[in-house]
Design a protein around this motif. Structure first.
Motif, PDB file in Angstrom:
ATOM      1  N   ALA A   1     -32.451 -18.687 -46.833  1.00  0.00           N
ATOM      2  CA  ALA A   1     -31.931 -17.495 -46.148  1.00  0.00           C
ATOM      3  C   ALA A   1     -30.745 -17.061 -46.016  1.00  0.00           C
ATOM      4  O   ALA A   1     -29.835 -18.180 -45.770  1.00  0.00           O
ATOM      5  N   ASP A   2     -30.199 -16.023 -46.208  1.00  0.00           N
ATOM      6  CA  ASP A   2     -29.023 -15.574 -46.319  1.00  0.00           C
ATOM      7  C   ASP A   2     -28.419 -15.301 -45.204  1.00  0.00           C
ATOM      8  O   ASP A   2     -28.634 -14.354 -44.287  1.00  0.00           O
ATOM      9  N   VAL A   3     -27.008 -16.224 -44.819  1.00  0.00           N
ATOM     10  CA  VAL A   3     -26.692 -16.155 -43.258  1.00  0.00           C
ATOM     11  C   VAL A   3     -25.737 -14.635 -43.060  1.00  0.00           C
ATOM     12  O   VAL A   3     -26.063 -13.831 -42.237  1.00  0.00           O
ATOM     13  N   PRO A   4     -24.974 -14.200 -44.182  1.00  0.00           N
ATOM     14  CA  PRO A   4     -24.548 -12.966 -43.852  1.00  0.00           C
ATOM     15  C   PRO A   4     -25.433 -11.735 -43.864  1.00  0.00           C
ATOM     16  O   PRO A   4     -25.214 -10.791 -43.029  1.00  0.00           O
ATOM     17  N   THR A   5     -26.492 -11.911 -44.657  1.00  0.00           N
ATOM     18  CA  THR A   5     -27.614 -10.911 -44.631  1.00  0.00           C
ATOM     19  C   THR A   5     -27.907 -10.716 -43.277  1.00  0.00           C
ATOM     20  O   THR A   5     -28.583  -9.608 -42.688  1.00  0.00           O
TER      21      THR A   5
ATOM     22  N   GLY B   1     -34.958 -21.951 -39.419  1.00  0.00           N
ATOM     23  CA  GLY B   1     -35.916 -20.939 -39.097  1.00  0.00           C
ATOM     24  C   GLY B   1     -35.261 -19.589 -39.273  1.00  0.00           C
ATOM     25  O   GLY B   1     -34.415 -19.213 -40.280  1.00  0.00           O
ATOM     26  N   PRO B   2     -36.136 -18.692 -38.611  1.00  0.00           N
ATOM     27  CA  PRO B   2     -35.782 -17.202 -38.844  1.00  0.00           C
ATOM     28  C   PRO B   2     -34.479 -16.653 -38.356  1.00  0.00           C
ATOM     29  O   PRO B   2     -33.995 -15.590 -38.389  1.00  0.00           O
ATOM     30  N   GLY B   3     -34.015 -17.323 -37.007  1.00  0.00           N
ATOM     31  CA  GLY B   3     -33.079 -16.672 -36.444  1.00  0.00           C
ATOM     32  C   GLY B   3     -31.918 -17.576 -35.803  1.00  0.00           C
ATOM     33  O   GLY B   3     -31.232 -17.246 -34.968  1.00  0.00           O
ATOM     34  N   ILE B   4     -31.836 -18.832 -36.541  1.00  0.00           N
ATOM     35  CA  ILE B   4     -30.820 -19.828 -35.731  1.00  0.00           C
ATOM     36  C   ILE B   4     -29.773 -20.047 -37.220  1.00  0.00           C
ATOM     37  O   ILE B   4     -30.234 -20.303 -38.196  1.00  0.00           O
ATOM     38  N   ILE B   5     -28.588 -19.847 -36.861  1.00  0.00           N
ATOM     39  CA  ILE B   5     -27.475 -20.165 -37.805  1.00  0.00           C
ATOM     40  C   ILE B   5     -27.018 -21.632 -37.415  1.00  0.00           C
ATOM     41  O   ILE B   5     -26.299 -21.561 -36.212  1.00  0.00           O
ATOM     42  N   GLY B   6     -27.076 -22.707 -38.330  1.00  0.00           N
ATOM     43  CA  GLY B   6     -26.716 -23.930 -37.938  1.00  0.00           C
ATOM     44  C   GLY B   6     -25.680 -24.605 -38.970  1.00  0.00           C
ATOM     45  O   GLY B   6     -25.526 -23.869 -40.021  1.00  0.00           O
ATOM     46  N   PHE B   7     -24.819 -25.633 -38.540  1.00  0.00           N
ATOM     47  CA  PHE B   7     -24.019 -26.257 -39.374  1.00  0.00           C
ATOM     48  C   PHE B   7     -24.210 -27.856 -39.263  1.00  0.00           C
ATOM     49  O   PHE B   7     -24.240 -28.139 -38.484  1.00  0.00           O
ATOM     50  N   GLY B   8     -24.116 -28.284 -40.658  1.00  0.00           N
ATOM     51  CA  GLY B   8     -24.216 -29.630 -40.588  1.00  0.00           C
ATOM     52  C   GLY B   8     -25.982 -29.804 -40.444  1.00  0.00           C
ATOM     53  O   GLY B   8     -26.553 -29.292 -40.202  1.00  0.00           O
TER      54      GLY B   8
END
Length: 141
Positions: A12-16, A49-56
């Motif tokens: 899924a696209d983070v900016p969207t 998942g549908p609502g978490i933005i993660g790094f690494g």
């Protein structure tokens, strides 16, 4: 059979996702956290998942035999607050938390109302310390 983790990395696209947020303050804070966490981790953002933005990413294996992959650090804009995922927990970071300002914590979640409600330098220090601790516990392969 081993249960799958609820929050898997997605395409899924983070900016969207951020653009679709209804609360303008959460949108602004999410964009700031996106930049902050990308700089601290040197990793691109990815939806978990549908609502978490993660790094690494890191791989874990429990004594029970359960294993999986998860983000090293991340955040989720939730109704009325931001949840920041500090995966190692907070025990090693109590001195930083004292400088942070108004917040609450769960096992690995830091809850804040907005970025303006906390000390930005203390937050950056906490995120950086968390990433270093994850690197110590789970070295990159």
């Amino acid at each position: 059979m081993q249960a799958k983790n609820k929050n898997q990395a997605t395409d899924a696209d983070v900016p969207t996702f951020i653009e679709a947020l209804e609360d303008p303050q959460q949108k602004q804070d999410s964009l700031a956290l996106l930049t902050m966490m990308e700089e601290i981790t040197a990793e691109p953002a990815r939806m978990w998942g549908p609502g978490i933005i993660g790094f690494g990413r890191y791989h874990y294996r429990y004594e029970s035999g359960r294993e999986g992959d998860f983000m090293r650090v991340g955040f989720s804009p939730r109704k009325g607050k931001l949840a920041l995922y500090i995966i190692p927990g907070f025990e090693p970071f109590s001195a930083i938390l004292q400088k942070l300002g108004k917040h609450s914590t769960g096992k690995s979640c830091l809850y804040i109302k907005s970025l303006s409600a906390v000390d930005q330098q203390a937050l950056k220090e906490l995120l950086h310390a968390s990433v270093l601790e994850m690197e110590r516990r789970y070295p990159r392969q």
